[in-house]
Design a protein around this motif. Structure first.
Motif, PDB file in Angstrom:
ATOM      1  N   ALA A   1       0.833  -1.203   0.000  1.00 44.53           N
ATOM      2  CA  ALA A   1       0.000   0.000   0.000  1.00 44.53           C
ATOM      3  C   ALA A   1       0.866   1.252   0.000  1.00 44.53           C
ATOM      4  O   ALA A   1       0.594   2.217  -0.724  1.00 44.53           O
ATOM      5  CB  ALA A   1      -0.922   0.001   1.217  1.00 44.53           C
ATOM      6  N   ALA A   2       1.906   1.254   0.819  1.00 40.64           N
ATOM      7  CA  ALA A   2       2.813   2.401   0.868  1.00 40.64           C
ATOM      8  C   ALA A   2       3.487   2.618  -0.484  1.00 40.64           C
ATOM      9  O   ALA A   2       3.617   3.757  -0.957  1.00 40.64           O
ATOM     10  CB  ALA A   2       3.860   2.197   1.960  1.00 40.64           C
ATOM     11  N   ILE A   3       3.904   1.522  -1.121  1.00 44.85           N
ATOM     12  CA  ILE A   3       4.514   1.637  -2.449  1.00 44.85           C
ATOM     13  C   ILE A   3       3.515   2.233  -3.436  1.00 44.85           C
ATOM     14  O   ILE A   3       3.856   3.118  -4.235  1.00 44.85           O
ATOM     15  CB  ILE A   3       5.006   0.260  -2.944  1.00 44.85           C
ATOM     16  CG1 ILE A   3       6.153  -0.240  -2.065  1.00 44.85           C
ATOM     17  CG2 ILE A   3       5.443   0.335  -4.399  1.00 44.85           C
ATOM     18  CD1 ILE A   3       6.588  -1.660  -2.360  1.00 44.85           C
ATOM     19  N   GLY A   4       2.263   1.765  -3.376  1.00 46.43           N
ATOM     20  CA  GLY A   4       1.242   2.267  -4.284  1.00 46.43           C
ATOM     21  C   GLY A   4       0.991   3.755  -4.115  1.00 46.43           C
ATOM     22  O   GLY A   4       0.856   4.491  -5.104  1.00 46.43           O
TER      23      GLY A   4
ATOM     24  N   GLU B   1       1.243   9.264  -5.976  1.00 43.02           N
ATOM     25  CA  GLU B   1       1.140  10.631  -5.471  1.00 43.02           C
ATOM     26  C   GLU B   1       2.443  11.210  -4.937  1.00 43.02           C
ATOM     27  O   GLU B   1       2.509  12.402  -4.647  1.00 43.02           O
ATOM     28  CB  GLU B   1       0.074  10.676  -4.370  1.00 43.02           C
ATOM     29  CG  GLU B   1      -1.288  10.170  -4.832  1.00 43.02           C
ATOM     30  CD  GLU B   1      -2.289  10.132  -3.697  1.00 43.02           C
ATOM     31  OE1 GLU B   1      -2.436  11.155  -3.012  1.00 43.02           O
ATOM     32  OE2 GLU B   1      -2.898   9.066  -3.488  1.00 43.02           O
ATOM     33  N   GLY B   2       3.467  10.383  -4.779  1.00 47.99           N
ATOM     34  CA  GLY B   2       4.729  10.895  -4.262  1.00 47.99           C
ATOM     35  C   GLY B   2       4.853  10.678  -2.765  1.00 47.99           C
ATOM     36  O   GLY B   2       3.859  10.466  -2.056  1.00 47.99           O
ATOM     37  N   ILE B   3       6.076  10.758  -2.280  1.00 39.37           N
ATOM     38  CA  ILE B   3       6.327  10.466  -0.874  1.00 39.37           C
ATOM     39  C   ILE B   3       5.721  11.515   0.047  1.00 39.37           C
ATOM     40  O   ILE B   3       5.410  11.231   1.206  1.00 39.37           O
ATOM     41  CB  ILE B   3       7.847  10.325  -0.630  1.00 39.37           C
ATOM     42  CG1 ILE B   3       8.094   9.602   0.703  1.00 39.37           C
ATOM     43  CG2 ILE B   3       8.544  11.679  -0.707  1.00 39.37           C
ATOM     44  CD1 ILE B   3       9.537   9.169   0.888  1.00 39.37           C
ATOM     45  N   GLU B   4       5.512  12.721  -0.467  1.00 38.63           N
ATOM     46  CA  GLU B   4       4.906  13.772   0.370  1.00 38.63           C
ATOM     47  C   GLU B   4       3.469  13.420   0.759  1.00 38.63           C
ATOM     48  O   GLU B   4       2.964  13.895   1.778  1.00 38.63           O
ATOM     49  CB  GLU B   4       4.931  15.119  -0.359  1.00 38.63           C
ATOM     50  CG  GLU B   4       6.313  15.698  -0.614  1.00 38.63           C
ATOM     51  CD  GLU B   4       6.972  15.106  -1.856  1.00 38.63           C
ATOM     52  OE1 GLU B   4       6.322  14.255  -2.523  1.00 38.63           O
ATOM     53  OE2 GLU B   4       8.120  15.471  -2.143  1.00 38.63           O
ATOM     54  N   ALA B   5       2.807  12.609  -0.061  1.00 33.58           N
ATOM     55  CA  ALA B   5       1.415  12.222   0.215  1.00 33.58           C
ATOM     56  C   ALA B   5       1.320  10.974   1.076  1.00 33.58           C
ATOM     57  O   ALA B   5       0.216  10.495   1.350  1.00 33.58           O
ATOM     58  CB  ALA B   5       0.679  11.996  -1.106  1.00 33.58           C
ATOM     59  N   LEU B   6       2.458  10.451   1.514  1.00 33.69           N
ATOM     60  CA  LEU B   6       2.459   9.183   2.253  1.00 33.69           C
ATOM     61  C   LEU B   6       2.131   9.438   3.727  1.00 33.69           C
ATOM     62  O   LEU B   6       3.008   9.579   4.567  1.00 33.69           O
ATOM     63  CB  LEU B   6       3.825   8.508   2.124  1.00 33.69           C
ATOM     64  CG  LEU B   6       3.891   7.049   2.596  1.00 33.69           C
ATOM     65  CD1 LEU B   6       3.049   6.161   1.693  1.00 33.69           C
ATOM     66  CD2 LEU B   6       5.333   6.559   2.612  1.00 33.69           C
ATOM     67  N   THR B   7       0.847   9.488   4.029  1.00 38.92           N
ATOM     68  CA  THR B   7       0.388   9.639   5.406  1.00 38.92           C
ATOM     69  C   THR B   7      -0.041   8.282   5.950  1.00 38.92           C
ATOM     70  O   THR B   7      -0.356   7.361   5.185  1.00 38.92           O
ATOM     71  CB  THR B   7      -0.796  10.615   5.486  1.00 38.92           C
ATOM     72  OG1 THR B   7      -1.899  10.045   4.773  1.00 38.92           O
ATOM     73  CG2 THR B   7      -0.433  11.957   4.884  1.00 38.92           C
ATOM     74  N   VAL B   8      -0.070   8.172   7.263  1.00 37.84           N
ATOM     75  CA  VAL B   8      -0.514   6.935   7.899  1.00 37.84           C
ATOM     76  C   VAL B   8      -1.944   6.611   7.489  1.00 37.84           C
ATOM     77  O   VAL B   8      -2.287   5.457   7.212  1.00 37.84           O
ATOM     78  CB  VAL B   8      -0.379   7.051   9.431  1.00 37.84           C
ATOM     79  CG1 VAL B   8      -1.040   5.850  10.113  1.00 37.84           C
ATOM     80  CG2 VAL B   8       1.080   7.155   9.841  1.00 37.84           C
ATOM     81  N   ARG B   9      -2.777   7.625   7.435  1.00 38.36           N
ATOM     82  CA  ARG B   9      -4.175   7.412   7.053  1.00 38.36           C
ATOM     83  C   ARG B   9      -4.287   6.898   5.619  1.00 38.36           C
ATOM     84  O   ARG B   9      -5.062   5.980   5.332  1.00 38.36           O
ATOM     85  CB  ARG B   9      -4.961   8.718   7.216  1.00 38.36           C
ATOM     86  CG  ARG B   9      -6.461   8.563   7.000  1.00 38.36           C
ATOM     87  CD  ARG B   9      -7.171   9.868   7.306  1.00 38.36           C
ATOM     88  NE  ARG B   9      -6.994  10.238   8.694  1.00 38.36           N
ATOM     89  CZ  ARG B   9      -7.687   9.755   9.709  1.00 38.36           C
ATOM     90  NH1 ARG B   9      -8.633   8.856   9.477  1.00 38.36           N
ATOM     91  NH2 ARG B   9      -7.461  10.171  10.942  1.00 38.36           N
ATOM     92  N   ALA B  10      -3.498   7.474   4.690  1.00 40.80           N
ATOM     93  CA  ALA B  10      -3.552   7.051   3.290  1.00 40.80           C
ATOM     94  C   ALA B  10      -3.079   5.605   3.153  1.00 40.80           C
ATOM     95  O   ALA B  10      -3.659   4.824   2.390  1.00 40.80           O
ATOM     96  CB  ALA B  10      -2.696   7.978   2.431  1.00 40.80           C
ATOM     97  N   ILE B  11      -2.052   5.252   3.895  1.00 44.98           N
ATOM     98  CA  ILE B  11      -1.542   3.879   3.838  1.00 44.98           C
ATOM     99  C   ILE B  11      -2.574   2.899   4.377  1.00 44.98           C
ATOM    100  O   ILE B  11      -2.839   1.847   3.783  1.00 44.98           O
ATOM    101  CB  ILE B  11      -0.231   3.758   4.640  1.00 44.98           C
ATOM    102  CG1 ILE B  11       0.847   4.660   4.045  1.00 44.98           C
ATOM    103  CG2 ILE B  11       0.251   2.310   4.664  1.00 44.98           C
ATOM    104  CD1 ILE B  11       2.054   4.839   4.947  1.00 44.98           C
TER     105      ILE B  11
END
Length: 218
Positions: free
Chosen positions: A15-18, A23-33
């Motif tokens: 999920a984190a990779i997706g 969206e880029g690493i800046e969009a990698l929030t715990v909620r999004a993951i």
């Protein structure tokens, strides 16, 4: 239970990779993951301790799959070409580019600290340098007979050009007639890069095989 836990942990990584790819690493929030993986937010801390640790795991895995996989592929091509490094590289680059440029945000994530903070101490940077060393060892027999410093500079220039295309696939759009990451543009781009890396092919090697054979028989 162990398989269920392993499955959830793997879903979180994927999920984190997706999220990074889209969206880029800046969009990698715990909620999004958590939403992507279909788990609750607490599961991320349970399996990884923190988002930062999860990011480390994700980048380490994708870097190894990417860079490590490239060296394995190059080894196979060199073997298939009977040890001809030049021929192997001319096949390797056009095959590599179309896949690599599909995920520019993932490439940018690996170099995020180096690009945004000029921090070159992270594991991704060290992994990249290790990759350059591995690549250098493989192509060194085919490099021109110049100083090791110039040989290393040739390797650095070769990969700098390739990774710029990976980070910004459309950067040269409108300047060059073909997209460098598509087959029609990747093949001549590869030949140019290989020529800059290895120098011109010796005249004896560039003659048509039939012509060489006739001369040998004569």
């Amino acid at each position: 239970m162990d398989s269920e836990q392993g499955g959830a942990r793997e879903r979180i990584i994927e999920a984190a990779i997706g999220v990074i790819e889209r969206e880029g690493i800046e969009a990698l929030t715990v909620r999004a993951i958590a939403q992507e993986a279909g788990v609750n937010v607490a599961a991320i801390n349970y399996y990884f301790g923190s988002k930062e640790r999860l990011v480390e795991v994700v980048l380490a895995r994708t870097l190894e799959n990417g860079l490590g996989g490239q060296l394995v592929e190059l080894d196979a091509l060199v073997e298939a070409e009977g040890g001809d490094v030049r021929a192997a590289l001319e096949r390797f680059v056009p095959a590599f580019l179309p896949d690599a440029v599909r995920y520019p945000r993932l490439s940018a994530a690996h170099l995020h600290d180096a690009i945004t903070r000029q921090d070159y101490t992270g594991p991704a940077v060290q992994g990249y340098r290790d990759f350059l060393e591995g690549f250098f060892r493989r192509v060194r027999p085919a490099l021109p007979a110049v100083s090791e410093e110039e040989q290393r500079l040739r390797v650095a220039a070769f990969w700098s050009a390739i990774h710029m295309v990976c980070l910004a696939p459309r950067l040269c759009e409108g300047f060059v007639p073909a997209n460098l990451h598509e087959p029609a543009g990747a093949a001549p781009f590869a030949r140019l890069l290989v020529r800059q890396l290895l120098g011109d092919r010796p005249e004896a090697e560039s003659r048509p095989r039939g012509r060489r054979r006739r001369r040998e028989r004569a």
